[in-house]
Design a protein around this motif. Structure first.
Motif, PDB file in Angstrom:
ATOM      1  N   TYR A 381       0.797  -1.168   0.080  1.00 22.80           N
ATOM      2  CA  TYR A 381      -0.081   0.052   0.032  1.00 22.80           C
ATOM      3  C   TYR A 381       0.903   1.158  -0.054  1.00 22.80           C
ATOM      4  N   ILE A 382       1.655   1.432   0.728  1.00 26.68           N
ATOM      5  CA  ILE A 382       2.844   2.620   0.679  1.00 26.68           C
ATOM      6  C   ILE A 382       3.584   2.637  -0.285  1.00 26.68           C
ATOM      7  N   HIS A 383       3.932   1.585  -0.998  1.00 21.81           N
ATOM      8  CA  HIS A 383       4.507   1.505  -2.371  1.00 21.81           C
ATOM      9  C   HIS A 383       3.811   2.141  -3.338  1.00 21.81           C
ATOM     10  N   TYR A 384       2.526   1.851  -3.552  1.00 26.63           N
ATOM     11  CA  TYR A 384       1.783   2.370  -4.277  1.00 26.63           C
ATOM     12  C   TYR A 384       1.292   3.666  -4.150  1.00 26.63           C
ATOM     13  N   HIS A 385       1.158   4.114  -2.825  1.00 33.85           N
ATOM     14  CA  HIS A 385       0.450   5.321  -2.449  1.00 33.85           C
ATOM     15  C   HIS A 385       1.493   6.485  -3.131  1.00 33.85           C
ATOM     16  N   ILE A 386       2.826   6.276  -3.068  1.00 38.40           N
ATOM     17  CA  ILE A 386       3.760   7.347  -3.669  1.00 38.40           C
ATOM     18  C   ILE A 386       3.375   7.634  -4.961  1.00 38.40           C
ATOM     19  N   MET A 387       2.679   6.795  -5.873  1.00 42.14           N
ATOM     20  CA  MET A 387       2.408   7.103  -7.160  1.00 42.14           C
ATOM     21  C   MET A 387       0.871   7.476  -7.196  1.00 42.14           C
ATOM     22  N   GLY A 388       0.046   7.691  -6.136  1.00 44.59           N
ATOM     23  CA  GLY A 388      -1.238   7.931  -6.130  1.00 44.59           C
ATOM     24  C   GLY A 388      -2.198   6.923  -6.469  1.00 44.59           C
ATOM     25  N   ILE A 389      -1.655   5.877  -6.189  1.00 38.11           N
ATOM     26  CA  ILE A 389      -2.464   4.629  -6.589  1.00 38.11           C
ATOM     27  C   ILE A 389      -2.993   3.799  -5.411  1.00 38.11           C
ATOM     28  N   ASP A 390      -4.274   3.257  -5.232  1.00 38.55           N
ATOM     29  CA  ASP A 390      -4.830   2.612  -4.259  1.00 38.55           C
ATOM     30  C   ASP A 390      -4.447   1.198  -4.292  1.00 38.55           C
ATOM     31  N   PHE A 391      -3.742   0.623  -3.564  1.00 39.79           N
ATOM     32  CA  PHE A 391      -3.284  -0.764  -3.805  1.00 39.79           C
ATOM     33  C   PHE A 391      -4.483  -1.844  -3.756  1.00 39.79           C
ATOM     34  N   LEU A 392      -5.353  -1.287  -2.802  1.00 44.61           N
ATOM     35  CA  LEU A 392      -6.566  -2.187  -2.557  1.00 44.61           C
ATOM     36  C   LEU A 392      -7.474  -2.208  -3.632  1.00 44.61           C
ATOM     37  N   GLU A 393      -7.214  -1.302  -4.553  1.00 47.04           N
ATOM     38  CA  GLU A 393      -8.086  -1.310  -5.788  1.00 47.04           C
ATOM     39  C   GLU A 393      -7.414  -2.156  -7.113  1.00 47.04           C
ATOM     40  N   ILE A 394      -6.412  -2.794  -6.772  1.00 46.11           N
ATOM     41  CA  ILE A 394      -5.623  -3.258  -7.725  1.00 46.11           C
ATOM     42  C   ILE A 394      -6.479  -4.684  -8.264  1.00 46.11           C
ATOM     43  N   ILE A 395      -7.236  -5.328  -7.513  1.00 41.02           N
ATOM     44  CA  ILE A 395      -7.800  -6.800  -8.102  1.00 41.02           C
ATOM     45  C   ILE A 395      -9.094  -6.051  -8.904  1.00 41.02           C
ATOM     46  N   PRO A 396      -9.739  -5.046  -8.695  1.00 44.25           N
ATOM     47  CA  PRO A 396     -10.753  -4.760  -9.588  1.00 44.25           C
ATOM     48  C   PRO A 396      -9.983  -4.198 -10.889  1.00 44.25           C
ATOM     49  N   ARG A 397      -8.993  -3.561 -10.797  1.00 49.64           N
ATOM     50  CA  ARG A 397      -8.110  -3.121 -11.918  1.00 49.64           C
ATOM     51  C   ARG A 397      -7.618  -4.359 -12.898  1.00 49.64           C
TER      52      ARG A 397
END
Length: 427
Positions: A381-397
């Motif tokens: 979550y922290i890794h993707y947050h830097i890029m403005g991405i919600d990691f918990l939304e990756i499965i739907p993506r």
């Protein structure tokens, strides 16, 4: 404080940005016995040229300061932080990567006290000339130890082949020469610039009451003084698209040669969805062609070119990216040629829609299994947050990913000038 439910993965995340800029994320999971907390700053080994807060002119600090700073924050004038965590039943640690520094603990008891300890020790730096000089010897030994490890040498050697100027090519710990020039003033300047709450994230997952925990964090931060928020100006050199070196061979005392093929990533960091698409599809493609279940892996294994040490990894960060395919091999030149031939031929291959569906389902399954770990969720979550991405939304993506998106990605994924080889042969 906002609460968001993620139906696809049955998780609920509580988020709030505090008045001092700190982003707090809470993932309560009362069914667990343990709690994991990670306090991270958007500051890593590549950030050694920047404009300090409240100053006009850029500075360049010695390579390895971020890692050095991570070590020194655990040392206080009157107590040992690891001992404090240990008394409270917690296992604490920290790490520095190319782009971030993080401090963390895992515990089953005294969770609130351990959270306070985590916040307080990171936000109370103490550096002296004497302790800085002492630490140089300790980190110098660490650098020497890694220089003697073939796996680390092949990794860093591949990175150094890939990049001309980008500071990712510098070892995270720096060099013996660079750390020798680090001063306590360097540490304080980097700390004051990058450890402001507005550049930091706190993620806590596990067995706790979210309302009490958020109040604890707010109260802890409210009694501390920080200067006003200010945008950090990082300075990065221009980096060409081609690799710095096509091939490097060194000799070390190894029983079996090692070889790795590096792929230089061309990262779109201005568009978060394009960044995520690149990240997801690259992982899927590498897994499809190079995992144990694939025909290419079986071919290399049967011909004795690879063994069980064969691996592939991909890492896409803000401003740079790379993938590495490597392992032990008695035929390093043939290994390199076959891997590169396969990579360059992928854009001309056709993946069927049925194969795409299998790739996507496998990726979703792997992610869902990994999400059983609260440590995995928090770090990602922290890794993707830097890029403005919600990691918990990756499965739907991933579920919405289309066959056409993957096909289009493959056509322009790899060119010959993006590939390099690093070989370690026996002395």
């Amino acid at each position: 404080m906002t609460k968001k439910n993620y139906e696809a993965i049955n998780e609920t995340l509580i988020t709030e940005q505090l008045s001092n800029g700190l982003n707090v994320f809470l993932l309560p999971k009362q069914e667990l016995s343990k709690t994991f907390a990670i306090f991270s700053t958007n500051y890593g080994s590549i950030d050694h040229s920047f404009v300090p807060r409240n100053k006009q002119n850029a500075v360049t600090v010695p390579e390895g300061v971020a890692h050095f700073l991570e070590h020194k924050l655990f040392e206080k004038e009157d107590h040992d932080v690891f001992a404090e965590f240990s008394k409270q039943g917690a296992s604490a640690n920290a790490f520095t990567s190319f782009t971030k520094t993080a401090y963390l603990f895992t515990a089953t008891n005294f969770i609130e006290q351990n959270v306070k300890t985590l916040l307080d020790f990171v936000q109370a730096p103490y550096f002296s000339d004497q302790s800085v000089e002492k630490e140089k010897g300790i980190i110098g030994q660490e650098i020497t130890m890694y220089d003697d490890q073939p796996d680390w040498r092949v990794f860093m050697g591949t990175i150094q082949n890939l990049f001309h100027h980008h500071p990712v090519k510098v070892d995270i710990a720096g060099t013996i020469e660079s750390i020798a020039s680090i001063t306590k003033e360097d540490l304080y300047e980097c700390y004051e610039t990058f450890y402001h709450p507005d550049n930091m994230t706190l993620f806590i997952a596990g067995n706790f009451d979210e309302k009490k925990m958020m109040e604890l964090v707010k109260e802890n931060q409210s009694v501390k003084e920080f200067p006003p928020s200010d945008e950090i100006k990082r300075i990065m050199p221009d980096e060409p698209n081609d690799v710095y070196k096509k091939e490097t061979t060194i000799n070390m005392p190894v029983s079996i040669p090692k070889c790795s093929v590096g792929i230089k990533g061309l990262v779109n960091e201005t568009d978060s969805d394009a960044f995520l698409l690149n990240d997801l599809v690259e992982s899927m493609i590498l897994d499809f062609y190079f995992s144990e279940g694939g025909s290419f892996y079986q071919k290399l294994y049967k011909e004795g070119i690879i063994d069980n040490s064969f691996y592939f990894e991909t890492n896409i960060e803000k401003g740079f990216g790379y993938a590495i395919i490597g392992g032990n091999t008695s035929k390093p030149e043939k290994f390199s040629n076959l891997i590169q031939e396969m990579l360059l031929s992928i854009k001309d291959k056709t993946i069927s829609e049925a194969e795409f569906e299998r790739m996507r389902k496998k990726q979703i399954g792997q992610l869902l299994r990994a999400m059983n770990s609260i440590e995995f969720i928090a770090k990602k979550y922290i890794h993707y947050h830097i890029m403005g991405i919600d990691f918990l939304e990756i499965i739907p993506r991933l579920q919405s990913l289309t066959y056409d998106e993957v096909s289009l990605f493959l056509k322009d994924w790899i060119q010959d000038e993006q590939l390099t080889t690093f070989i370690i042969k026996a002395e």
